[in-house]
Write an enzyme that holds these catalytic residues in place. Structure first.
Site, PDB file in Angstrom:
ATOM      1  N   LYS A  87       1.072  -1.140  -0.059  1.00 55.64           N
ATOM      2  CA  LYS A  87      -0.068   0.045  -0.086  1.00 55.64           C
ATOM      3  C   LYS A  87       0.751   1.340  -0.104  1.00 55.64           C
ATOM      4  O   LYS A  87       2.005   1.399   0.426  1.00 55.64           O
ATOM      5  CB  LYS A  87      -0.851  -0.010   1.302  1.00 55.64           C
ATOM      6  CG  LYS A  87      -1.997  -1.028   1.264  1.00 55.64           C
ATOM      7  CD  LYS A  87      -2.990  -1.004   0.160  1.00 55.64           C
ATOM      8  CE  LYS A  87      -3.809  -2.212   0.042  1.00 55.64           C
ATOM      9  NZ  LYS A  87      -4.666  -2.410   0.941  1.00 55.64           N
TER      10      LYS A  87
ATOM     11  N   ARG B 147      -2.940 -10.483   4.244  1.00 56.34           N
ATOM     12  CA  ARG B 147      -3.297 -10.559   2.954  1.00 56.34           C
ATOM     13  C   ARG B 147      -2.180 -10.094   2.180  1.00 56.34           C
ATOM     14  O   ARG B 147      -1.973  -8.793   2.300  1.00 56.34           O
ATOM     15  CB  ARG B 147      -4.489 -10.313   2.606  1.00 56.34           C
ATOM     16  CG  ARG B 147      -4.921 -10.015   0.990  1.00 56.34           C
ATOM     17  CD  ARG B 147      -6.366  -9.726   0.838  1.00 56.34           C
ATOM     18  NE  ARG B 147      -6.798  -9.755  -0.640  1.00 56.34           N
ATOM     19  CZ  ARG B 147      -6.105  -8.663  -1.360  1.00 56.34           C
ATOM     20  NH1 ARG B 147      -5.550  -7.857  -1.250  1.00 56.34           N
ATOM     21  NH2 ARG B 147      -6.576  -8.916  -2.931  1.00 56.34           N
TER      22      ARG B 147
END
Length: 281
Positions: A220, A260
């Site tokens: 991210k 994840r």
């Protein structure tokens, strides 16, 4: 099947990501071919993944939604093949029709980044399939206040707690059972870097709640910013993998149910270190 059936005794589970898409922010186009997607999934399992998350539609900022049948045709053959090979899978979808088709193909978990708000039939499908589900917080104008997902206007941690209550109540009211539910605070989904760090700091609060917690920080932008703040350019999201592994280790040590990730090997090492640390042996 229940969340307990996907839980790994003694450690955090590792979910490997396979995007069967053309435009995902990290690996768009690399695995849009079904055979390549299946092959990559096997590589992730060999590296230590416990479950493979299959997505057929990008959720990156600015992405254009694909037709439901395209999304379905991307993910179902991959899920069916991996199920036949004995590999557990989840499907990353906001559409009830795709979720239902994935369930028929043998998927083990329904992972909806809208928390069930994007499709009025999703909660019913979650209940009918009787599969584990992951409900994610997404602060976004796409679903709006009328759907129960008001915009964050201050304390992001409090807002995520509040929206989780709404999502869980919606799911339970539609027949989803408590032991089917996991929650994801939605790192990076319409949240600032400060929001993401506040949510990670508050992870023990979420873990202490009644539902298992999934953490999805992989590659991210707020992790890439760590290097940017040191004056280093990040040429590719892949270069955020070391920071991702650090988040994985801390999240696993704090009791996250699952992480994840794109790069499974280093995060599985991080999970195993956290497990040994917590066990003291």
């Amino acid at each position: 099947m229940r969340v307990a059936d996907l839980t790994i005794p003694g450690r955090c589970a590792v979910m490997g990501i396979v995007n069967v898409t053309e435009d995902s922010f990290s690996d768009g186009g690399r695995y849009v071919d079904v055979d390549k997607a299946i092959g990559h999934a096997h590589e992730l399992v060999a590296a230590g993944a416990d479950i493979i998350d299959i997505g057929g539609e990008s959720t990156r900022p600015g992405a254009t939604r694909v037709a439901p049948e395209i999304e379905r045709d991307r993910v179902v053959p991959v899920i069916a093949a991996l199920t036949q090979d004995g590999i557990r899978t989840s499907v990353d979808t906001m559409r009830s029709t795709v979720a239902a088709a994935a369930a028929e193909a043998g998927v083990s978990l329904l992972n909806d980044v809208s928390g069930g708000l994007a499709d009025p039939d999703m909660y019913r499908v979650m209940a009918d399939t009787d599969l584990p589900v992951c409900l994610m917080h997404w602060k976004t104008v796409q679903f709006g206040d009328a759907a129960g997902q008001a915009h964050v206007t201050g304390d992001v941690v409090a807002d995520v707690h509040r929206v989780f209550d709404v999502l869980v109540d919606n799911a339970l009211a539609n027949g989803v059972k408590e032991d089917q539910i996991t929650l994801d605070p939605g790192l990076g989904f319409a949240k600032s870097a400060a929001d993401n760090w506040a949510l990670l700091k508050a992870l023990p609060e979420f873990v202490a709640g009644p539902y298992p917690v999934l953490v999805g920080a992989s590659r991210k932008r707020f992790l890439a910013q760590i290097r940017n703040d040191r004056g280093l350019d990040l040429a590719s999201p892949v270069e955020a993998d070391p920071a991702t592994a650090a988040v994985t280790a801390i999240a696993a040590q704090m009791g996250a149910w699952c992480v994840r990730v794109h790069e499974v090997g280093v995060s599985r090492d991080a999970v195993d270190v956290a497990a040994r640390w917590n066990a003291g042996k």
